[in-house]
Enzyme design. Structure first.
Site, PDB file in Angstrom:
ATOM      1  N   TYR A   1       0.569  -1.176   0.099  1.00  0.00           N
ATOM      2  CA  TYR A   1      -0.339  -0.093   0.113  1.00  0.00           C
ATOM      3  C   TYR A   1       1.047   1.177   0.161  1.00  0.00           C
ATOM      4  O   TYR A   1       1.298   2.070   0.707  1.00  0.00           O
ATOM      5  CB  TYR A   1      -0.509  -0.567   1.284  1.00  0.00           C
ATOM      6  CG  TYR A   1      -2.337   0.872   0.587  1.00  0.00           C
ATOM      7  CD1 TYR A   1      -2.987  -0.136  -0.052  1.00  0.00           C
ATOM      8  CD2 TYR A   1      -2.545   1.659   1.258  1.00  0.00           C
ATOM      9  CE1 TYR A   1      -4.559   0.779  -0.663  1.00  0.00           C
ATOM     10  CE2 TYR A   1      -3.774   2.085   0.770  1.00  0.00           C
ATOM     11  CZ  TYR A   1      -4.872   1.665   0.003  1.00  0.00           C
ATOM     12  OH  TYR A   1      -5.972   2.550   0.145  1.00  0.00           O
TER      13      TYR A   1
ATOM     14  N   GLY B   1       6.717   7.642   1.551  1.00  0.00           N
ATOM     15  CA  GLY B   1       6.995   7.518   2.259  1.00  0.00           C
ATOM     16  C   GLY B   1       7.784   6.341   1.910  1.00  0.00           C
ATOM     17  O   GLY B   1       9.814   6.069   2.457  1.00  0.00           O
ATOM     18  N   HIS B   2       7.714   5.207   1.574  1.00  0.00           N
ATOM     19  CA  HIS B   2       8.204   4.294   0.516  1.00  0.00           C
ATOM     20  C   HIS B   2       8.718   4.830  -0.193  1.00  0.00           C
ATOM     21  O   HIS B   2      10.051   3.962  -0.140  1.00  0.00           O
ATOM     22  CB  HIS B   2       7.136   2.879   0.412  1.00  0.00           C
ATOM     23  CG  HIS B   2       6.435   2.519   1.504  1.00  0.00           C
ATOM     24  ND1 HIS B   2       4.857   2.613   1.918  1.00  0.00           N
ATOM     25  CD2 HIS B   2       6.366   1.659   2.208  1.00  0.00           C
ATOM     26  CE1 HIS B   2       4.300   1.982   2.408  1.00  0.00           C
ATOM     27  NE2 HIS B   2       5.833   1.510   2.729  1.00  0.00           N
TER      28      HIS B   2
ATOM     29  N   GLN C   1       3.930 -10.167  12.975  1.00  0.00           N
ATOM     30  CA  GLN C   1       3.828  -8.821  13.542  1.00  0.00           C
ATOM     31  C   GLN C   1       2.364  -8.250  14.005  1.00  0.00           C
ATOM     32  O   GLN C   1       2.710  -7.175  14.393  1.00  0.00           O
ATOM     33  CB  GLN C   1       4.661  -7.606  12.659  1.00  0.00           C
ATOM     34  CG  GLN C   1       3.662  -7.126  11.364  1.00  0.00           C
ATOM     35  CD  GLN C   1       5.060  -6.981  10.810  1.00  0.00           C
ATOM     36  OE1 GLN C   1       5.909  -7.255  10.540  1.00  0.00           O
ATOM     37  NE2 GLN C   1       5.508  -5.082  11.103  1.00  0.00           N
TER      38      GLN C   1
ATOM     39  N   GLN D   1      11.862   0.417  14.990  1.00  0.00           N
ATOM     40  CA  GLN D   1      11.758  -0.679  14.359  1.00  0.00           C
ATOM     41  C   GLN D   1      13.218  -0.196  13.525  1.00  0.00           C
ATOM     42  O   GLN D   1      13.985  -1.489  14.114  1.00  0.00           O
ATOM     43  CB  GLN D   1      10.746  -0.156  13.334  1.00  0.00           C
ATOM     44  CG  GLN D   1      11.442  -1.441  12.283  1.00  0.00           C
ATOM     45  CD  GLN D   1       9.783  -0.859  10.973  1.00  0.00           C
ATOM     46  OE1 GLN D   1       9.197  -2.098  11.511  1.00  0.00           O
ATOM     47  NE2 GLN D   1      10.533  -1.087  10.092  1.00  0.00           N
TER      48      GLN D   1
ATOM     49  N   SER E   1       0.289   3.686   5.017  1.00  0.00           N
ATOM     50  CA  SER E   1      -0.535   3.546   5.004  1.00  0.00           C
ATOM     51  C   SER E   1      -1.950   3.364   5.805  1.00  0.00           C
ATOM     52  O   SER E   1      -2.820   3.068   5.244  1.00  0.00           O
ATOM     53  CB  SER E   1      -0.013   1.751   4.860  1.00  0.00           C
ATOM     54  OG  SER E   1       1.049   1.593   3.904  1.00  0.00           O
TER      55      SER E   1
HETATM   56  P1  PAJ Z   1       5.725  -0.503   6.298  1.00  0.00           P
HETATM   57  O1  PAJ Z   1       5.147  -0.093   7.455  1.00  0.00           O
HETATM   58  O2  PAJ Z   1       4.773  -0.719   5.171  1.00  0.00           O
HETATM   59  O3  PAJ Z   1       6.321   0.434   6.385  1.00  0.00           O
HETATM   60  C1  PAJ Z   1       8.126   0.111   5.333  1.00  0.00           C
HETATM   61  C2  PAJ Z   1       9.347   1.208   5.407  1.00  0.00           C
HETATM   62  O4  PAJ Z   1       8.716   2.460   5.659  1.00  0.00           O
HETATM   63  C3  PAJ Z   1       9.643   0.724   7.161  1.00  0.00           C
HETATM   64  O5  PAJ Z   1      10.721   1.483   7.325  1.00  0.00           O
HETATM   65  C4  PAJ Z   1       8.477   2.231   7.093  1.00  0.00           C
HETATM   66  O6  PAJ Z   1       9.696   3.162   8.260  1.00  0.00           O
HETATM   67  C5  PAJ Z   1       9.326   3.053   6.135  1.00  0.00           C
HETATM   68  N1  PAJ Z   1       7.504   4.307   5.847  1.00  0.00           N
HETATM   69  C6  PAJ Z   1       6.564   4.143   6.367  1.00  0.00           C
HETATM   70  N2  PAJ Z   1       5.743   5.300   6.328  1.00  0.00           N
HETATM   71  C7  PAJ Z   1       7.577   6.526   5.824  1.00  0.00           C
HETATM   72  C8  PAJ Z   1       6.974   7.830   5.843  1.00  0.00           C
HETATM   73  N3  PAJ Z   1       6.286   9.012   6.393  1.00  0.00           N
HETATM   74  N4  PAJ Z   1       8.273   8.453   5.954  1.00  0.00           N
HETATM   75  C9  PAJ Z   1       9.561   7.840   5.754  1.00  0.00           C
HETATM   76  N5  PAJ Z   1       9.657   6.181   6.043  1.00  0.00           N
HETATM   77  C10 PAJ Z   1       8.594   5.393   5.923  1.00  0.00           C
HETATM   78  O7  PAJ Z   1       7.712  -1.057   8.495  1.00  0.00           O
HETATM   79  C11 PAJ Z   1       7.197  -2.048   7.891  1.00  0.00           C
HETATM   80  O8  PAJ Z   1       5.800  -1.764   7.160  1.00  0.00           O
HETATM   81  C12 PAJ Z   1       6.919  -4.101   8.268  1.00  0.00           C
HETATM   82  O9  PAJ Z   1       7.856  -2.951   9.571  1.00  0.00           O
HETATM   83  C13 PAJ Z   1       8.557  -4.969   7.748  1.00  0.00           C
HETATM   84  C14 PAJ Z   1       9.577  -3.578   8.061  1.00  0.00           C
HETATM   85  C15 PAJ Z   1       8.404  -4.395   6.285  1.00  0.00           C
HETATM   86  C16 PAJ Z   1       8.777  -5.783   8.243  1.00  0.00           C
HETATM   87  O10 PAJ Z   1       7.854  -6.513   7.751  1.00  0.00           O
END
Ligand code: PAJ
Length: 285
Positions: free
Chosen positions: A32, A36-37, A61, A154, A187
Site C-alpha cells: 500500500y 514514504g516508501h 507482527q 523499528q 498506509s
Molecule cells: P511498512 O509499514 O510498510 O513500512 C515500510 C518502510 O517504510 C519502513 O521502514 C517504514 O519506516 C517506512 N515508512 C513508512 N512510512 C514512512 C514515512 N512517512 N516516511 C518515511 N518512511 C516511512 O515497517 C514495515 O512496513 C514492516 O514492519 C516491515 C519492516 C516491512 C517488516 O514487516
C-alpha cells in the site's frame, strides 16, 4: 522490473546479481505504497546497483486483535508505482511461501528496547518484525537496507539485531515523509474519517512545538511531555497510548535532555486507528 513470487525465483535473481558483483539495496515493506516508501526506494536506487523491494503483510507482527485481515492491499497499484521508481526486483510472496509452518518454531527476539513504546502496547510485535526482517535479509542478502524513521523504534531494533547477529548489512535510516499539513504518511491513514484526519494533525504539530521549546532552552522531559499531552488532548477524538522521551537509539529513559540525542515518540488512537509519530532532536549541553 522483475517480479518474484516464490523463494526460488527470488534466489535465482539474487544469485545472478551477486555473480555480477552488483551491490544490492533492499527496501522491505508491507505494501500500500506511498511517498514514504518511495523515498526509501529512491535513496536505494541512488546508492546501489540493484534494488529489491519486498511487499509482504507479515502476519507474525500483528496481535490477535489488530488489523492484519483488513490491512490495506493494492498490488496492481504498488507494482506500477515500484516500476515507475525503477525497482529492479519486486518480491511479493504468499504467506505459505514465507511460513510453510505458521508460526515457525524459530523466532528472533531483541530484548530490552522492544519492551517499551510500541512494544509495550503491542506485545510480540517486534519479535514478528525482527523475525521477518532476519528471514528477508537471509533471502535477499542485501548490502544495504533502508528503513524509515517514521518507525524509529523499528530502526533501533533492526540495528541492534544486525549488530548482535552479525548480519553483513548496512542499515540506512531515512527521514519521515509527511503530508502537506504535517501528518506523517502511513498506509494506515486511509482508515481515518474526515474528522479524525483533521484532528490527527495535532501529532506533528505537538512534536514541532516540543522541538521548538527544546531549541529555546527547555531541558525538562516531564514538562515537554506535559505540553504535548495538553495539545493532543485538545482534540476530542484523540486517545493517547503513550508520549515518551528517550535517548536514541539506545531508548533509555531520561529526565534531563542535556547533551543527548533524544527521541520524542508518541502513539495516539483516533477511533480504531492507532497512529505513531516522532521527532529526533540533537541536544547540546
Ligand atoms: P511498512 O509499514 O510498510 O513500512 C515500510 C518502510 O517504510 C519502513 O521502514 C517504514 O519506516 C517506512 N515508512 C513508512 N512510512 C514512512 C514515512 N512517512 N516516511 C518515511 N518512511 C516511512 O515497517 C514495515 O512496513 C514492516 O514492519 C516491515 C519492516 C516491512 C517488516 O514487516
Amino acid at each position: 522490473m522483475r517480479i518474484a513470487l516464490t523463494l526460488t525465483e527470488l534466489r535465482t535473481a539474487i544469485n545472478e546479481q551477486k555473480r555480477l558483483g552488483k551491490k544490492i539495496g533492499f527496501v522491505p515493506t508491507m505494501g500500500y505504497l506511498h511517498e514514504g516508501h518511495g523515498s526509501l526506494i529512491t535513496r536505494a536506487k541512488a546508492e546501489n546497483d540493484y534494488v529489491v523491494l519486498s511487499i509482504f503483510v507479515n502476519p507474525l507482527q500483528f496481535g490477535p486483535n489488530e488489523d492484519y485481515e483488513r490491512y490495506p492491499r493494492d498490488f496492481a497499484k504498488d507494482r506500477d508505482y515500484a516500476e515507475s521508481l525503477g525497482v529492479d526486483l519486486l518480491f511479493h510472496p504468499e504467506v505459505r511461501e514465507i511460513y510453510p509452518n505458521y508460526p515457525s518454531l524459530t523466532k528472533v527476539t531483541v530484548s530490552g528496547i522492544t519492551e517499551l513504546l510500541c512494544g509495550a502496547s503491542r506485545p510480540g510485535h517486534f519479535d514478528g518484525v525482527a523475525t521477518i526482517v532476519a528471514k528477508l535479509f537471509n533471502l535477499v542478502m542485501p548490502d544495504r537496507a533502508y528503513f524509515g524513521l517514521k518507525d524509529a523504534q523499528q530502526v533501533a531494533v533492526i540495528q541492534q539485531m544486525v549488530k548482535d547477529l552479525n548480519f553483513p548489512v548496512e542499515i540506512v535510516p531515512c527521514p519521515i515523509i509527511r503530508e502537506e499539513d504535517g501528518l506523517a504518511k502511513s498506509s494506515r491513514n486511509v482508515y481515518l474519517n474526515n474528522e479524525e484526519r483533521k484532528q490527527a494533525v495535532i501529532l506533528s504539530q505537538s512534536l514541532k512545538k516540543a522541538k521548538a521549546e527544546i531549541e529555546r532552552g527547555e531541558r525538562n522531559a516531564g514538562r515537554i511531555k506535559e505540553m504535548i499531552r495538553e495539545m493532543i488532548l485538545s482534540q476530542p477524538l484523540a486517545v493517547i497510548d503513550y508520549i515518551e522521551i528517550l535517548t536514541f537509539p539506545s531508548l533509555e529513559k531520561i529526565d534531563s535532555m542535556e547533551n543527548k540525542t533524544v527521541l520524542i515518540a508518541l502513539a495516539v488512537k483516533f477511533g480504531q486507528t492507532r497512529l505513531i509519530d516522532n521527532v529526533i532532536v540533537e541536544i547540546g549541553g
